[in-house]
Motif scaffolding. Structure first.
Motif, mmCIF file in Angstrom:
data_model
loop_
_atom_site.group_PDB
_atom_site.id
_atom_site.type_symbol
_atom_site.label_atom_id
_atom_site.label_comp_id
_atom_site.label_asym_id
_atom_site.label_seq_id
_atom_site.Cartn_x
_atom_site.Cartn_y
_atom_site.Cartn_z
ATOM 1 N N ASN A 57 113.455 17.242 56.447
ATOM 2 C CA ASN A 57 113.196 16.317 57.561
ATOM 3 C C ASN A 57 112.090 15.350 57.166
ATOM 4 N N ASN A 58 112.374 14.590 56.122
ATOM 5 C CA ASN A 58 111.385 13.666 55.575
ATOM 6 C C ASN A 58 110.896 12.648 56.602
ATOM 7 N N GLY A 59 111.799 12.178 57.465
ATOM 8 C CA GLY A 59 111.436 11.180 58.472
ATOM 9 C C GLY A 59 110.373 11.692 59.424
ATOM 10 N N ALA A 60 110.557 12.918 59.900
ATOM 11 C CA ALA A 60 109.576 13.512 60.821
ATOM 12 C C ALA A 60 108.240 13.702 60.114
ATOM 13 N N ALA A 61 108.282 14.141 58.854
ATOM 14 C CA ALA A 61 107.053 14.339 58.084
ATOM 15 C C ALA A 61 106.311 13.019 57.910
ATOM 16 N N MET A 62 107.056 11.956 57.642
ATOM 17 C CA MET A 62 106.423 10.641 57.480
ATOM 18 C C MET A 62 105.890 10.130 58.819
ATOM 19 N N GLN A 63 106.663 10.302 59.885
ATOM 20 C CA GLN A 63 106.255 9.825 61.208
ATOM 21 C C GLN A 63 104.921 10.432 61.635
ATOM 22 N N TYR A 64 104.722 11.712 61.345
ATOM 23 C CA TYR A 64 103.491 12.393 61.757
ATOM 24 C C TYR A 64 102.480 12.503 60.622
ATOM 25 N N GLN A 65 102.706 11.752 59.545
ATOM 26 C CA GLN A 65 101.777 11.663 58.418
ATOM 27 C C GLN A 65 101.356 13.036 57.904
ATOM 28 N N ILE A 66 102.357 13.862 57.630
ATOM 29 C CA ILE A 66 102.101 15.199 57.097
ATOM 30 C C ILE A 66 101.812 15.053 55.604
ATOM 31 N N THR A 67 100.576 15.345 55.219
ATOM 32 C CA THR A 67 100.193 15.219 53.809
ATOM 33 C C THR A 67 99.994 16.576 53.152
ATOM 34 N N GLY A 68 99.903 17.618 53.944
ATOM 35 C CA GLY A 68 99.745 18.972 53.413
ATOM 36 C C GLY A 68 100.467 19.944 54.318
ATOM 37 N N VAL A 69 100.938 21.036 53.732
ATOM 38 C CA VAL A 69 101.608 22.056 54.535
ATOM 39 C C VAL A 69 100.930 23.406 54.329
ATOM 40 N N PRO A 70 100.888 24.266 55.309
ATOM 41 C CA PRO A 70 101.434 24.024 56.641
ATOM 42 C C PRO A 70 100.535 23.103 57.462
ATOM 43 N N THR A 71 101.155 22.305 58.316
ATOM 44 C CA THR A 71 100.428 21.535 59.320
ATOM 45 C C THR A 71 101.028 21.898 60.671
ATOM 46 N N LEU A 72 100.173 22.290 61.581
ATOM 47 C CA LEU A 72 100.607 22.649 62.928
ATOM 48 C C LEU A 72 100.171 21.544 63.879
ATOM 49 N N ILE A 73 101.103 21.115 64.728
ATOM 50 C CA ILE A 73 100.790 20.094 65.727
ATOM 51 C C ILE A 73 101.274 20.607 67.075
ATOM 52 N N LEU A 74 100.391 20.555 68.069
ATOM 53 C CA LEU A 74 100.759 20.944 69.431
ATOM 54 C C LEU A 74 100.978 19.672 70.244
ATOM 55 N N PHE A 75 102.174 19.566 70.802
ATOM 56 C CA PHE A 75 102.535 18.421 71.634
ATOM 57 C C PHE A 75 102.571 18.851 73.091
ATOM 58 N N LYS A 76 102.073 17.996 73.968
ATOM 59 C CA LYS A 76 102.182 18.217 75.410
ATOM 60 C C LYS A 76 102.846 16.985 75.986
ATOM 61 N N HIS A 77 104.031 17.160 76.534
ATOM 62 C CA HIS A 77 104.829 16.048 77.075
ATOM 63 C C HIS A 77 104.958 14.910 76.062
ATOM 64 N N GLY A 78 105.196 15.277 74.810
ATOM 65 C CA GLY A 78 105.441 14.281 73.773
ATOM 66 C C GLY A 78 104.205 13.700 73.107
ATOM 67 N N LYS A 79 103.022 14.067 73.577
ATOM 68 C CA LYS A 79 101.773 13.536 73.005
ATOM 69 C C LYS A 79 101.069 14.638 72.210
ATOM 70 N N ILE A 80 100.443 14.242 71.100
ATOM 71 C CA ILE A 80 99.704 15.213 70.286
ATOM 72 C C ILE A 80 98.398 15.577 70.991
ATOM 73 N N VAL A 81 98.199 16.881 71.239
ATOM 74 C CA VAL A 81 96.950 17.339 71.862
ATOM 75 C C VAL A 81 96.089 18.151 70.895
ATOM 76 N N TRP A 82 96.697 18.581 69.772
ATOM 77 C CA TRP A 82 95.946 19.376 68.786
ATOM 78 C C TRP A 82 96.707 19.332 67.475
ATOM 79 N N ARG A 83 95.953 19.329 66.381
ATOM 80 C CA ARG A 83 96.576 19.277 65.058
ATOM 81 C C ARG A 83 95.647 19.949 64.051
ATOM 82 N N GLN A 84 96.226 20.761 63.155
ATOM 83 C CA GLN A 84 95.412 21.377 62.114
ATOM 84 C C GLN A 84 96.292 21.716 60.918
#
Length: 102
Positions: A57-84
């Protein structure tokens, strides 16, 4: 049979969605699976947990600028509320989900 939701629809429709961006070749990513299983059983319906393979899912990785894995992102109603990035301990994940659940 329910139509498969797109990633964007899923993020917007569910109140809380925790996304684990991972790769099959990533050692620390493999460590996240039992942690996510534990968190899922603890938080139940408070959050939906999904895994996204960045290699498939390269598109999703690029959209959310994933540069390292694992990366966890918590979304609330489509908005990022936490990322690590990196392995996150179950207690911290549960705390983050519960803090954003209300």
């Amino acid at each position: 049979m329910e139509a498969r939701k797109s990633f964007a629809d899923l993020l917007a429709s569910e109140s809380l969605v925790l996304v684990d961006f991972f790769a099959e070749w990533c050692g620390p990513c493999k460590m996240m699976k039992p942690i996510l299983d534990e968190v899922k059983s603890a938080v139940g319906d408070q959050a939906k947990i999904i895994k996204i393979d960045i290699d498939k899912n390269n598109g999703a990785a690029m959209q959310y600028q994933i540069t390292g894995v694992p990366t966890l992102i918590l979304f609330k109603h489509g908005k990022i509320v936490w990322r690590q990035s990196g392995v996150v301990q179950p207690a911290q994940l549960k705390q983050v989900i519960q803090a954003n659940a209300s």
